[in-house]
Design an enzyme around this catalytic site. Structure first.
Site: not given
Ligand code: EPU
Length: 417
Positions: A22-23, A116, A121, A304, A396
């Protein structure tokens, strides 16, 4: 809303095919907005989040056709640069269109995702990076408005390793003028899958999979044909499900390299994991040893899979400490696992899990995707009946999970409601 009814106590046995990630699929499909012409994507999972991203891409003007796991998209004719609140609210990953739209169209208006269930996030690092590349960014009425005649290459240091931020900026930088250097970039296999897709489109990218990625912008990209990597989180969830039921399962089509942190932990817990022709074999043990787990960016233990391994530790012998370092509120499953008889105490980012002899079925409810997965895993071993409400969370991100589990011998059924 659909429910799952699980009668626990069946050992999982047999083979299960792991679907596309998915991701990885989400950013890969979004990258279709960067080129004119039909790209072909293989190994696309059939999931609610994929339907949401297709809706969003169609809203921008992308044309789509496809059958089963293969999808063709032509993102050439972009008719709208707006990602509306309704779609972004349904799925935060919608914010990934920001970088590609600004890079290709010079503008984007994307609803700001709210918080969320697992944390606030924010997307501040995505925005800061685009600003460093010369975009003018304004926040208006809950939307991010970004404009840039042409994005310029820049050196960007991510304060936190961010998967989505790295992906957004990779796509933006692919069409920027000059060289972009991403420092403290995310190293997740999903980022590498996107980088490989962009390279197949003609992008000049080096270093994906390390924490410094260099992108030399090009004037245009071409369509491509690529495959999405297997879902390491789905694979990990089935490994934990096999382990908790004392089963014997072969995962077909997963990539063991992407699962090393989990494999190490499961072996420490006494589970036998061995590569076999075409996959990975997981054999449970009569007794599960307790292990401590700390979530970290890749190649560390994935957040995850934190909820699922907590379910396993709930029936281990001894006590384990599970530390969540990625999200500030990712222990929502604890209260539900307790309803099944688990003994878990939470103190800030740490959960102390004292293994109990057995869990007992109960009605439970999930607040997010991976929390639901942990409750399914726990329900498979709990005595009696577990009813899991709000299955839409699990839909999802897990393709036909109840069918795959049934084929392995589990007693789980979906009740439509
Ligand atoms: N963060 C910030 N600022 C930003 C971006 C991120 O503070 O601009 C923080 C987030 O709040 C979090 C940390 O950095 O505390 C890591 O967040 P990241 O940006 O890496 O997460 P994401 O891209 O929003 C993806 C996956 C998540 C997975 C995380 C971490 C997708 C669509 N989602 O989220 O997947 O947990 O990376 O590996 O790729 C899931 O599939 O259930 C899921 C939540």
């Amino acid at each position: 809303m659909d429910k799952f009814i699980i009668e626990g106590g069946k050992k999982l046995e047999g083979r299960v095919r792991i679907s596309g990630s998915k991701n990885a699929a989400l950013p890969v499909l979004v990258s279709s907005l960067l080129a004119d012409g039909w790209s072909t994507y293989h190994n696309i999972p059939d999931l609610a989040d994929i339907r949401t991203i297709k809706k969003l891409l169609a809203n921008h003007g992308a044309q789509m056709e496809g059958q089963g796991e293969t999808l063709r998209i032509n993102g050439g004719n972009i008719v709208s640069c707006e990602a509306p609140y309704d779609l972004v609210r349904t799925m935060r990953a919608s914010v990934l269109v920001l970088g590609p739209l600004v890079a290709r169209m010079g503008q984007a208006r994307v609803s700001l995702p709210g918080g969320c269930a697992i944390g606030a996030r924010p997307v501040n690092l995505h925005l800061k990076a685009l600003e460093a590349m010369g975009a003018a960014i304004e926040l208006k009425e809950g939307y991010v408005e970004a404009k840039a005649k042409r994005l310029q290459g820049a050196t960007i240091y991510f304060d936190i390793s961010t998967v989505g931020g790295t992906e957004n900026i990779l796509m933006a930088a692919a069409l920027a003028k000059g060289i972009t250097r991403l420092e403290n970039a995310a190293k997740e296999p999903e980022v590498v899958n996107l980088a490989e897709t962009l390279i197949a489109m003609g992008a000049k990218i080096k270093g994906a999979g390390t924490d410094v990625i260099t992108i030399e912008g090009v004037d245009s990209l071409r369509p491509c044909e690529v495959s999405v990597i297997p879902d390491r989180i789905e694979a990990g969830t089935f490994m934990i499900a096999a382990a908790i039921t004392g089963g014997d399962v072969i995962l077909e089509g997963c990539n063991p390299e992407h699962l090393e942190a989990l494999v190490m932990k499961l072996r420490e817990a006494g589970i036998a994991i061995n590569p076999v022709e075409g996959g990975l074999r997981v054999q449970g043990a009569p007794e599960i040893k307790s292990v401590d787990v700390k979530t970290l960016p890749y190649p560390g233990f994935p957040t995850d899979l934190q909820a699922q391994i907590m379910a396993l530790m709930a029936v281990s012998r001894g006590a384990s400490v599970i530390t969540e370092t990625i999200f500030e509120n990712r222990f929502m499953h604890v209260a539900e696992l307790r309803r099944l008889g688990a003994s878990i105490a939470v103190d800030g980012h740490n959960a102390v899990v004292k293994g109990v002899k057995r869990l007992k079925g109960a009605p439970v409810m999930a607040t997010d995707l991976r929390a639901s997965a942990s409750l399914v895993v726990a329900g498979l071993v709990a005595e009696g009946k577990t009813t899991l409400a709000r299955v839409y969370h699990i839909d999802r991100g897990y393709q036909a999970i109840e069918k795959k589990l049934t084929a392995l011998g589990a007693n789980i059924r979906r009740v439509k409601g």
